[in-house]
Design a protein around this motif. Sequence first.
Motif, PDB file in Angstrom:
ATOM      1  N   GLY B  72       0.801  -1.228   0.000  1.00 30.44           N
ATOM      2  CA  GLY B  72       0.000   0.000   0.000  1.00 30.44           C
ATOM      3  C   GLY B  72       0.830   1.272   0.000  1.00 30.44           C
ATOM      4  O   GLY B  72       0.470   2.258   0.637  1.00 30.44           O
ATOM      5  N   CYS B  73       1.959   1.258  -0.746  1.00 26.33           N
ATOM      6  CA  CYS B  73       2.826   2.445  -0.770  1.00 26.33           C
ATOM      7  C   CYS B  73       2.523   3.273  -2.027  1.00 26.33           C
ATOM      8  O   CYS B  73       2.965   2.926  -3.129  1.00 26.33           O
ATOM      9  CB  CYS B  73       4.290   2.025  -0.756  1.00 26.33           C
ATOM     10  SG  CYS B  73       5.411   3.430  -0.890  1.00 26.33           S
ATOM     11  N   ASP B  74       1.784   4.360  -1.854  1.00 31.16           N
ATOM     12  CA  ASP B  74       1.396   5.190  -2.998  1.00 31.16           C
ATOM     13  C   ASP B  74       2.612   5.732  -3.746  1.00 31.16           C
ATOM     14  O   ASP B  74       2.640   5.767  -4.976  1.00 31.16           O
ATOM     15  CB  ASP B  74       0.521   6.367  -2.532  1.00 31.16           C
ATOM     16  CG  ASP B  74      -0.870   5.896  -2.145  1.00 31.16           C
ATOM     17  OD1 ASP B  74      -1.257   4.777  -2.556  1.00 31.16           O
ATOM     18  OD2 ASP B  74      -1.558   6.636  -1.418  1.00 31.16           O
ATOM     19  N   TYR B  75       3.615   6.189  -2.983  1.00 29.39           N
ATOM     20  CA  TYR B  75       4.797   6.775  -3.617  1.00 29.39           C
ATOM     21  C   TYR B  75       5.438   5.760  -4.569  1.00 29.39           C
ATOM     22  O   TYR B  75       5.737   6.063  -5.723  1.00 29.39           O
ATOM     23  CB  TYR B  75       5.803   7.220  -2.548  1.00 29.39           C
ATOM     24  CG  TYR B  75       7.096   7.740  -3.143  1.00 29.39           C
ATOM     25  CD1 TYR B  75       7.216   9.078  -3.501  1.00 29.39           C
ATOM     26  CD2 TYR B  75       8.177   6.897  -3.349  1.00 29.39           C
ATOM     27  CE1 TYR B  75       8.382   9.555  -4.067  1.00 29.39           C
ATOM     28  CE2 TYR B  75       9.352   7.367  -3.909  1.00 29.39           C
ATOM     29  CZ  TYR B  75       9.456   8.695  -4.261  1.00 29.39           C
ATOM     30  OH  TYR B  75      10.606   9.162  -4.827  1.00 29.39           O
ATOM     31  N   CYS B  76       5.653   4.542  -4.077  1.00 30.93           N
ATOM     32  CA  CYS B  76       6.340   3.529  -4.894  1.00 30.93           C
ATOM     33  C   CYS B  76       5.435   3.005  -6.008  1.00 30.93           C
ATOM     34  O   CYS B  76       5.925   2.676  -7.104  1.00 30.93           O
ATOM     35  CB  CYS B  76       6.823   2.376  -4.010  1.00 30.93           C
ATOM     36  SG  CYS B  76       8.082   2.887  -2.810  1.00 30.93           S
ATOM     37  N   ILE B  77       4.118   2.908  -5.753  1.00 31.00           N
ATOM     38  CA  ILE B  77       3.200   2.471  -6.821  1.00 31.00           C
ATOM     39  C   ILE B  77       3.257   3.468  -7.977  1.00 31.00           C
ATOM     40  O   ILE B  77       3.381   3.088  -9.144  1.00 31.00           O
ATOM     41  CB  ILE B  77       1.755   2.353  -6.270  1.00 31.00           C
ATOM     42  CG1 ILE B  77       1.652   1.207  -5.270  1.00 31.00           C
ATOM     43  CG2 ILE B  77       0.764   2.147  -7.424  1.00 31.00           C
ATOM     44  CD1 ILE B  77       0.335   1.180  -4.497  1.00 31.00           C
ATOM     45  N   HIS B  78       3.183   4.754  -7.642  1.00 35.37           N
ATOM     46  CA  HIS B  78       3.234   5.772  -8.696  1.00 35.37           C
ATOM     47  C   HIS B  78       4.559   5.698  -9.454  1.00 35.37           C
ATOM     48  O   HIS B  78       4.590   5.631 -10.688  1.00 35.37           O
ATOM     49  CB  HIS B  78       3.076   7.175  -8.082  1.00 35.37           C
ATOM     50  CG  HIS B  78       1.703   7.432  -7.573  1.00 35.37           C
ATOM     51  ND1 HIS B  78       1.453   8.191  -6.445  1.00 35.37           N
ATOM     52  CD2 HIS B  78       0.489   7.029  -8.013  1.00 35.37           C
ATOM     53  CE1 HIS B  78       0.153   8.246  -6.234  1.00 35.37           C
ATOM     54  NE2 HIS B  78      -0.457   7.552  -7.164  1.00 35.37           N
ATOM     55  N   ALA B  79       5.658   5.711  -8.692  1.00 33.81           N
ATOM     56  CA  ALA B  79       6.975   5.752  -9.337  1.00 33.81           C
ATOM     57  C   ALA B  79       7.183   4.528 -10.216  1.00 33.81           C
ATOM     58  O   ALA B  79       7.663   4.627 -11.360  1.00 33.81           O
ATOM     59  CB  ALA B  79       8.072   5.851  -8.279  1.00 33.81           C
ATOM     60  N   HIS B  80       6.810   3.351  -9.699  1.00 38.42           N
ATOM     61  CA  HIS B  80       7.131   2.123 -10.450  1.00 38.42           C
ATOM     62  C   HIS B  80       6.051   1.709 -11.435  1.00 38.42           C
ATOM     63  O   HIS B  80       6.300   0.812 -12.257  1.00 38.42           O
ATOM     64  CB  HIS B  80       7.543   1.018  -9.492  1.00 38.42           C
ATOM     65  CG  HIS B  80       8.974   1.213  -9.077  1.00 38.42           C
ATOM     66  ND1 HIS B  80      10.031   0.750  -9.829  1.00 38.42           N
ATOM     67  CD2 HIS B  80       9.514   1.924  -8.049  1.00 38.42           C
ATOM     68  CE1 HIS B  80      11.167   1.129  -9.255  1.00 38.42           C
ATOM     69  NE2 HIS B  80      10.880   1.850  -8.180  1.00 38.42           N
ATOM     70  N   THR B  81       4.903   2.348 -11.403  1.00 39.48           N
ATOM     71  CA  THR B  81       3.992   2.206 -12.542  1.00 39.48           C
ATOM     72  C   THR B  81       4.664   2.850 -13.756  1.00 39.48           C
ATOM     73  O   THR B  81       4.705   2.267 -14.848  1.00 39.48           O
ATOM     74  CB  THR B  81       2.644   2.888 -12.239  1.00 39.48           C
ATOM     75  OG1 THR B  81       1.987   2.144 -11.208  1.00 39.48           O
ATOM     76  CG2 THR B  81       1.758   2.922 -13.483  1.00 39.48           C
ATOM     77  N   ALA B  82       5.227   4.037 -13.528  1.00 35.80           N
ATOM     78  CA  ALA B  82       5.913   4.725 -14.634  1.00 35.80           C
ATOM     79  C   ALA B  82       7.142   3.937 -15.088  1.00 35.80           C
ATOM     80  O   ALA B  82       7.361   3.759 -16.298  1.00 35.80           O
ATOM     81  CB  ALA B  82       6.314   6.133 -14.191  1.00 35.80           C
ATOM     82  N   VAL B  83       7.939   3.453 -14.128  1.00 36.49           N
ATOM     83  CA  VAL B  83       9.152   2.711 -14.505  1.00 36.49           C
ATOM     84  C   VAL B  83       8.781   1.417 -15.231  1.00 36.49           C
ATOM     85  O   VAL B  83       9.438   1.031 -16.208  1.00 36.49           O
ATOM     86  CB  VAL B  83      10.011   2.404 -13.252  1.00 36.49           C
ATOM     87  CG1 VAL B  83      11.202   1.521 -13.634  1.00 36.49           C
ATOM     88  CG2 VAL B  83      10.490   3.677 -12.595  1.00 36.49           C
ATOM     89  N   SER B  84       7.724   0.754 -14.796  1.00 39.96           N
ATOM     90  CA  SER B  84       7.300  -0.501 -15.442  1.00 39.96           C
ATOM     91  C   SER B  84       6.917  -0.261 -16.892  1.00 39.96           C
ATOM     92  O   SER B  84       7.310  -1.023 -17.787  1.00 39.96           O
ATOM     93  CB  SER B  84       6.108  -1.110 -14.683  1.00 39.96           C
ATOM     94  OG  SER B  84       6.506  -1.538 -13.402  1.00 39.96           O
ATOM     95  N   LEU B  85       6.179   0.803 -17.129  1.00 40.45           N
ATOM     96  CA  LEU B  85       5.803   1.125 -18.513  1.00 40.45           C
ATOM     97  C   LEU B  85       7.048   1.437 -19.338  1.00 40.45           C
ATOM     98  O   LEU B  85       7.176   0.986 -20.483  1.00 40.45           O
ATOM     99  CB  LEU B  85       4.836   2.318 -18.529  1.00 40.45           C
ATOM    100  CG  LEU B  85       3.447   2.052 -17.918  1.00 40.45           C
ATOM    101  CD1 LEU B  85       2.672   3.357 -17.783  1.00 40.45           C
ATOM    102  CD2 LEU B  85       2.655   1.045 -18.763  1.00 40.45           C
ATOM    103  N   ASP B  86       7.959   2.201 -18.731  1.00 40.15           N
ATOM    104  CA  ASP B  86       9.206   2.533 -19.435  1.00 40.15           C
ATOM    105  C   ASP B  86      10.040   1.281 -19.711  1.00 40.15           C
ATOM    106  O   ASP B  86      10.863   1.256 -20.625  1.00 40.15           O
ATOM    107  CB  ASP B  86      10.041   3.527 -18.615  1.00 40.15           C
ATOM    108  CG  ASP B  86       9.405   4.904 -18.571  1.00 40.15           C
ATOM    109  OD1 ASP B  86       8.540   5.184 -19.441  1.00 40.15           O
ATOM    110  OD2 ASP B  86       9.751   5.693 -17.678  1.00 40.15           O
ATOM    111  N   SER B  87       9.859   0.261 -18.871  1.00 42.92           N
ATOM    112  CA  SER B  87      10.659  -0.966 -19.022  1.00 42.92           C
ATOM    113  C   SER B  87      10.035  -1.947 -19.998  1.00 42.92           C
ATOM    114  O   SER B  87      10.545  -3.059 -20.180  1.00 42.92           O
ATOM    115  CB  SER B  87      10.826  -1.640 -17.652  1.00 42.92           C
ATOM    116  OG  SER B  87      11.437  -0.762 -16.739  1.00 42.92           O
ATOM    117  N   GLY B  88       8.908  -1.581 -20.551  1.00 42.18           N
ATOM    118  CA  GLY B  88       8.314  -2.423 -21.589  1.00 42.18           C
ATOM    119  C   GLY B  88       7.115  -3.235 -21.152  1.00 42.18           C
ATOM    120  O   GLY B  88       6.548  -3.993 -21.958  1.00 42.18           O
ATOM    121  N   LEU B  89       6.691  -3.139 -19.891  1.00 45.89           N
ATOM    122  CA  LEU B  89       5.476  -3.840 -19.482  1.00 45.89           C
ATOM    123  C   LEU B  89       4.277  -3.147 -20.121  1.00 45.89           C
ATOM    124  O   LEU B  89       4.251  -1.916 -20.271  1.00 45.89           O
ATOM    125  CB  LEU B  89       5.324  -3.835 -17.953  1.00 45.89           C
ATOM    126  CG  LEU B  89       6.021  -4.979 -17.198  1.00 45.89           C
ATOM    127  CD1 LEU B  89       7.533  -4.797 -17.239  1.00 45.89           C
ATOM    128  CD2 LEU B  89       5.539  -5.034 -15.749  1.00 45.89           C
TER     129      LEU B  89
END
Lengths: 283, 184
Positions: B72-89
């Motif tokens: 339930g970490c909003d900061y990390c969910i936001h940051a790594h939603t963006a990183v995941s998309l950038d990584s090709g997911l």
Amino acid sequence: MTDTIAPSDTVADAVRSGELPGRVWLYSNYNCNLACSYCLTESSPRSERRQLSAEQMIAVAEQAKNLGFTALGITGGEPFLIPWLPETALAMAESLPLVLLTNGTLFTGDRFERAARLAHPDIALQISLDSHLPDVNDMARGPDNFAKVVQAVPLLIARGVRVRIATTVSGALDDPLLDPLKQLVASLGVREDDHLIRPIVRRGRADEVGLGIRAVARDIPNELTITADGAFWGSFGPTVRSGRLDTDLLLTRTILPLAVPAAALLAASRGMPAGTDARLGIR
Amino acid sequence: MPRVDLLDSECAPITVQQYFANGDPGPIVGALATVPELLEPTLGFVGAALGAGAIGVRYKEFAILRTSVLQGCDYCIHAHTAVSLDSGLSTTEVRALRGEIPLEAGFALESERSLIGWIDALAGATGPVPDDVWSAARRHWGEHVLVELTVTIGATMFLNRFATGLQLPTADHVLERLTTEGLA
């Protein structure tokens, strides 16, 4: 963490070579009975104490000696607001020679007797006096400061306490206008080489009112300085501005074992270009 | 509002100023810098644990995003939603990892679902991890993969609690991007 701790011979070598100054400073506390206009730490009677314990101070002294440092200094705030300070200073002086900074305004009655116990070959009291003119001195340092200091100094010397006088000035360090003050200090029984004249450093409250010389890290002697908030680069490091601790010269929050901040200081010093501390006379 | 002062280049401690030399290093560094002796070792560990490593960025992002959702970490969910998309997911995969659609809708391969099962068992529960979850993952993955992934999950849980406890703020540009993509 262990690989960041400097071996004692590394620090000792750095002190011997002059790479690190020999003195370790301790901020015993931040509260003060005065509220000087140029105070680096915004100390006043209302300041939080943020006090080191006697055990911490004695441990710093012992470990400083073991690491190869050669001298200690205690400053504040006003150290003599702490009842156990003289006994702790005596214990610390068993490890290394010690200079103890005080505003010299609390030395009446029992407090004078406790200060007089610091007649010790390895302890000096350093008392601030900024002008030979009472009004000028008291304008920066508070009412009756001049009278209390010039009364206390000869009495302490008579009891065998070594007294140094520190004068903090906004003008040139060799200003002839300081001559009458030098004469006054000598007349109190203070040795000429125990009269220290230094500039106001524009940090802390002095920065808020635009007093003193601007100084960055390389301008400030890299003396290891220990406070309740952590270890700092130089005794001018742990300053306070608008109630907030300056962190730009913070080395580590860890203060003991002393080898941890000592290693951080050494590493920071080796990454720092040569400074102008000698020219500015900051001490 | 963050619960602590996030140090900037002006008040960065002398021992860690290099982290601020190229502009704002973000709130994790800004917060860690208040204890400068922890900054370098922490970033060293977190960087190694969350970086591509031997198992690659795709599976690292599985671990980081899924763990952050479970914690339930909003900061990390936001940051790594963006990183995941950038990584090709894909957006579908990201939605599945975020628990917005069934896992099966995002991941057809049993091998990848077994990896996510291991993440769920570690980051979404306490106490012993069931043998069948381990066995399912081991059918598809070597021990070193699961060890590395376990380190990533643990490091992410540390970051999750660090960011959540200190109320670190998501960068505006990240929020704007996620809003545009319907993933805020």
